[in-house]
Design a protein around this motif. Sequence first.
Motif, PDB file in Angstrom:
ATOM      1  N   ASN A   1       3.990  37.478  80.122  1.00 36.47           N
ATOM      2  CA  ASN A   1       4.999  36.846  81.155  1.00 36.47           C
ATOM      3  C   ASN A   1       5.229  37.936  82.107  1.00 36.47           C
ATOM      4  O   ASN A   1       4.917  39.076  82.195  1.00 36.47           O
ATOM      5  CB  ASN A   1       6.228  36.269  80.126  1.00 36.47           C
ATOM      6  N   THR A   2       6.303  37.732  82.888  1.00 33.07           N
ATOM      7  CA  THR A   2       6.552  38.462  84.117  1.00 33.07           C
ATOM      8  C   THR A   2       7.320  39.787  83.420  1.00 33.07           C
ATOM      9  O   THR A   2       7.276  40.943  84.273  1.00 33.07           O
ATOM     10  CB  THR A   2       7.592  37.906  84.904  1.00 33.07           C
ATOM     11  N   GLU A   3       7.612  40.061  82.354  1.00 32.51           N
ATOM     12  CA  GLU A   3       8.267  41.073  81.822  1.00 32.51           C
ATOM     13  C   GLU A   3       7.402  42.051  80.905  1.00 32.51           C
ATOM     14  O   GLU A   3       7.828  42.801  80.537  1.00 32.51           O
ATOM     15  CB  GLU A   3       9.713  40.677  81.056  1.00 32.51           C
ATOM     16  N   SER A   4       6.256  41.558  80.743  1.00 31.03           N
ATOM     17  CA  SER A   4       5.245  42.484  79.890  1.00 31.03           C
ATOM     18  C   SER A   4       3.720  42.678  80.662  1.00 31.03           C
ATOM     19  O   SER A   4       3.352  41.860  81.420  1.00 31.03           O
ATOM     20  CB  SER A   4       5.016  41.477  78.695  1.00 31.03           C
ATOM     21  N   LEU A   5       3.227  43.929  80.303  1.00 29.48           N
ATOM     22  CA  LEU A   5       1.987  43.841  80.950  1.00 29.48           C
ATOM     23  C   LEU A   5       0.907  43.377  79.933  1.00 29.48           C
ATOM     24  O   LEU A   5      -0.275  43.511  80.228  1.00 29.48           O
ATOM     25  CB  LEU A   5       1.660  45.380  80.868  1.00 29.48           C
ATOM     26  N   THR A   6       1.076  43.081  78.700  1.00 27.97           N
ATOM     27  CA  THR A   6       0.151  42.798  77.864  1.00 27.97           C
ATOM     28  C   THR A   6       0.504  41.310  77.084  1.00 27.97           C
ATOM     29  O   THR A   6       1.737  40.832  77.272  1.00 27.97           O
ATOM     30  CB  THR A   6       0.198  43.707  76.655  1.00 27.97           C
ATOM     31  N   GLY A   7      -0.732  40.568  76.872  1.00 26.64           N
ATOM     32  CA  GLY A   7      -0.373  39.302  76.297  1.00 26.64           C
ATOM     33  C   GLY A   7      -0.377  39.587  74.732  1.00 26.64           C
ATOM     34  O   GLY A   7      -0.272  40.697  74.254  1.00 26.64           O
ATOM     35  N   ILE A   8      -0.570  38.335  74.022  1.00 28.47           N
ATOM     36  CA  ILE A   8      -0.491  38.535  72.524  1.00 28.47           C
ATOM     37  C   ILE A   8      -1.714  37.841  72.123  1.00 28.47           C
ATOM     38  O   ILE A   8      -2.093  36.632  72.436  1.00 28.47           O
ATOM     39  CB  ILE A   8       0.676  37.743  72.032  1.00 28.47           C
ATOM     40  N   LEU A   9      -2.590  38.433  71.251  1.00 28.36           N
ATOM     41  CA  LEU A   9      -3.812  37.946  70.814  1.00 28.36           C
ATOM     42  C   LEU A   9      -3.229  37.400  69.332  1.00 28.36           C
ATOM     43  O   LEU A   9      -2.704  38.168  68.275  1.00 28.36           O
ATOM     44  CB  LEU A   9      -4.825  38.703  70.420  1.00 28.36           C
ATOM     45  N   LYS A  10      -3.456  35.903  68.815  1.00 23.79           N
ATOM     46  CA  LYS A  10      -3.001  35.533  67.693  1.00 23.79           C
ATOM     47  C   LYS A  10      -4.103  35.032  66.976  1.00 23.79           C
ATOM     48  O   LYS A  10      -4.983  34.140  67.293  1.00 23.79           O
ATOM     49  CB  LYS A  10      -1.889  34.445  68.025  1.00 23.79           C
ATOM     50  N   PHE A  11      -4.465  35.600  65.747  1.00 24.32           N
ATOM     51  CA  PHE A  11      -5.809  35.071  64.877  1.00 24.32           C
ATOM     52  C   PHE A  11      -5.470  35.154  63.554  1.00 24.32           C
ATOM     53  O   PHE A  11      -4.223  35.672  63.128  1.00 24.32           O
ATOM     54  CB  PHE A  11      -6.909  36.033  65.322  1.00 24.32           C
ATOM     55  N   PRO A  12      -6.132  34.294  62.793  1.00 24.17           N
ATOM     56  CA  PRO A  12      -5.868  34.241  61.357  1.00 24.17           C
ATOM     57  C   PRO A  12      -5.570  35.282  60.417  1.00 24.17           C
ATOM     58  O   PRO A  12      -6.692  36.111  60.589  1.00 24.17           O
ATOM     59  CB  PRO A  12      -7.031  33.029  60.983  1.00 24.17           C
ATOM     60  N   ASP A  13      -4.834  35.528  59.530  1.00 24.00           N
ATOM     61  CA  ASP A  13      -4.798  36.721  58.750  1.00 24.00           C
ATOM     62  C   ASP A  13      -5.466  36.055  57.198  1.00 24.00           C
ATOM     63  O   ASP A  13      -4.736  35.736  56.389  1.00 24.00           O
ATOM     64  CB  ASP A  13      -3.440  36.911  58.163  1.00 24.00           C
ATOM     65  N   ARG A  14      -6.594  35.968  57.388  1.00 26.40           N
ATOM     66  CA  ARG A  14      -7.687  35.526  56.463  1.00 26.40           C
ATOM     67  C   ARG A  14      -8.766  36.326  55.933  1.00 26.40           C
ATOM     68  O   ARG A  14      -9.402  36.905  56.818  1.00 26.40           O
ATOM     69  CB  ARG A  14      -8.004  34.028  56.731  1.00 26.40           C
ATOM     70  N   GLU A  15      -8.969  36.385  54.697  1.00 24.79           N
ATOM     71  CA  GLU A  15     -10.190  37.291  54.261  1.00 24.79           C
ATOM     72  C   GLU A  15     -11.584  36.578  55.044  1.00 24.79           C
ATOM     73  O   GLU A  15     -11.927  35.409  55.065  1.00 24.79           O
ATOM     74  CB  GLU A  15     -10.409  37.377  52.887  1.00 24.79           C
ATOM     75  N   ASN A  16     -12.328  37.454  55.355  1.00 21.36           N
ATOM     76  CA  ASN A  16     -13.678  37.066  55.849  1.00 21.36           C
ATOM     77  C   ASN A  16     -13.812  36.208  56.959  1.00 21.36           C
ATOM     78  O   ASN A  16     -14.499  35.406  57.159  1.00 21.36           O
ATOM     79  CB  ASN A  16     -14.518  36.734  54.700  1.00 21.36           C
ATOM     80  N   SER A  17     -12.773  36.514  57.924  1.00 20.24           N
ATOM     81  CA  SER A  17     -12.627  35.622  59.107  1.00 20.24           C
ATOM     82  C   SER A  17     -13.081  36.267  60.374  1.00 20.24           C
ATOM     83  O   SER A  17     -13.468  35.594  61.424  1.00 20.24           O
ATOM     84  CB  SER A  17     -11.297  35.326  59.196  1.00 20.24           C
ATOM     85  N   ALA A  18     -13.459  37.805  60.261  1.00 20.02           N
ATOM     86  CA  ALA A  18     -13.845  38.395  61.638  1.00 20.02           C
ATOM     87  C   ALA A  18     -14.891  39.015  61.230  1.00 20.02           C
ATOM     88  O   ALA A  18     -15.099  39.950  60.347  1.00 20.02           O
ATOM     89  CB  ALA A  18     -12.755  39.402  61.887  1.00 20.02           C
ATOM     90  N   TRP A  19     -16.111  38.786  62.268  1.00 16.35           N
ATOM     91  CA  TRP A  19     -17.498  39.250  61.877  1.00 16.35           C
ATOM     92  C   TRP A  19     -17.399  40.481  62.633  1.00 16.35           C
ATOM     93  O   TRP A  19     -17.250  40.501  63.667  1.00 16.35           O
ATOM     94  CB  TRP A  19     -18.542  38.228  62.195  1.00 16.35           C
TER      95      TRP A  19
END
Length: 333
Positions: A86-104
């Motif tokens: 947003n206008t008050e932040s330089l970074t966004g937010i990355l939202k991804f599942p907190d789940r085993e074997n989900s990120a290769w």
Amino acid sequence: MTNYIQLPAWEINHPGGKFYTFICDTETLLRIAYVSMEERNKTGVQRPLSERRCKEVAKFINSIDAVIANNIILNLPEETEYIPPNTESLTGILKFPDRENSAWVVDGQHRLFGFNYTEKRLNLLCTGFINIGIESQAKIFITINNEQKGINPSVIYDLLPLIKDADFKEKRTHSLVKQLNQDPESPWYNEIKMLGIGKGLVSQAAFARNIEILIDSNGGVLSPYNENLQYAILVNYFNAFKAVFSEEWGSSKYVLTKAVGLSAMCGIFPKVHSLCSKDFTVENIIKQIFNLQKFDFSSANLGKSTNKVAIQKITADLNKMLPEISDTSDIKI
């Protein structure tokens, strides 16, 4: 109900695609990340995970000078969402599942899984792609690792069928031709016109056209081998011809080492390759091609045989003179 991890992140757009950079602690990464060689050709690519290498990384992690500045590259699941700043932040937010074997893990698996062998935990720089296909993963892996020493060339070359990357095939061809020209043990030493002009028996372009066919991932007989084996086999193959045709080799009176002869030698290579039955020593190759010494490679006989049809006829005639295909045991170089 799915729990989500939410981390500050930057969205980056490059010509080849969109990705996100963020910082994540190793405890979280070890929980969600995975590699699986059994599923390699289905869902992802990476070099084989080595326990020895992981332990070496762990030893480094435990040292007082430990710095892991290289990023871990992940293929995040399709549920991943990026919330712009947003206008008050330089970074966004990355939202991804907190789940085993989900990120290769596309790249950096040894750096990451080295933490399985140490109690120390660190924050690591990560690059995340969202649900990219196997072709894109393969291209990323090759781009990162192709120029690094210590990477088994066969791992990278094994990815070619996934991406059908013509540029990579051209690079491999150029590398082989360059080695043939620069290696004192090569019968083509200093005899390939790398720029297409000047001193030499045959042009780089003529060589490239023929070598590309042999290493093509779609049926080329040399495609199963890594670059070192490809090169060793080619050197032995041409050295065998040089031994059998010692008078013809390098002589302007014959076409053997001109574009016509090169095309013919490469044209019969698939059959000779089969005849050798994995014994690619010079001696065995000589045995397979010895009957060809009866063939007349003189310029007087073949000097005008420069078109495709003529070369195909020469290749067919040479193939008929070769022995019947046999079968034996292990590779020898």
